[in-house]
Scaffold this active site. Sequence first.
Site, short mmCIF file in Angstrom:
data_model
loop_
_atom_site.label_atom_id
_atom_site.label_comp_id
_atom_site.label_asym_id
_atom_site.label_seq_id
_atom_site.Cartn_x
_atom_site.Cartn_y
_atom_site.Cartn_z
N SER A 34 0.81 -1.23 0.00
CA SER A 34 0.00 0.00 0.00
C SER A 34 0.84 1.27 0.00
CB SER A 34 -0.94 0.01 1.21
OG SER A 34 -0.21 0.12 2.42
N LYS A 59 1.06 4.64 6.86
CA LYS A 59 0.53 5.46 5.75
C LYS A 59 1.20 6.84 5.80
CE LYS A 59 -2.69 2.30 4.88
NZ LYS A 59 -2.59 1.41 3.70
#
Length: 275
Positions: free
Chosen positions: A64, A134
């Site tokens: 991701s 993230k």
Amino acid sequence: MTVGTEPDQGSDAADTRAPGGRNGGQNRQRSFWKELPLLIIIALVLALLIKTFLLQAFSIPSGSMENTLKVGDRVLVDKLTPWFGSKPQRGEVVVFHDPDGWLADEPTSRPSSVQKALGSVGLMPSADEKDLIKRVIGVAGDTVECKGSGPLKVNGKALDEPYVFPGNTACSTDAGGQFKITVPSDRIWVMGDHRQYSADSRYHQDKPGGGAVPVKDVVGRAVVVAWPLNRADDLPVPSTFGQSGISTAAAAAPGALGLMGAVPLVLWRRRKRWD
């Protein structure tokens, strides 16, 4: 007659007692092995303290955050600055605890006893913790917007995002990828660099937190890629966020720092013994 070629009994005894003599060297060698357990204990204690308060290693389990971070990369996370009230800033790559069951459907790994033991002191990434990594896009009060394929906007400013995965668009055109939100107080809005392969804040807007991550759940900022060595690099804040990067001079694995701290202590103790 040559004088002094054969040592008398007294001189031999003196040589035996001397720290630098043959038997003295053997005693030192034996003493080192006796000190080794102490060295290991001190290194482990220091590594545990470093993991708790300074740095912790984390393993990247998914794609991701590609290409910034690849599967299998090991990153070091700065845990010190949050102790002094520092909050996550736009552009930083952060590790945070699962806020609202984001990983509920993900399989849980079963670490071995060795992995658990080494992970508990920071010598290996913790294998049983449910954490995510993230990039921070917005902080409290920011308005973050995705319309069409992008660009992504923060407070009306279009971001230049060279870190986005090649071939991806800054915004996804599916339902979850189209949004305009204002980040609530004490929360951050996070997105993965692999935009079309990241179940980030965008896709958890139906959760209690509305997709925004509580600042209290942030473990710290990822400062360097430490492993593999051919990918070792720092993780600066991109210029599009108007902030500079950081130096990696102080970044090192907790285990290595613990060993570095333990060695001088043991050597000092040994010197005091021989003085």
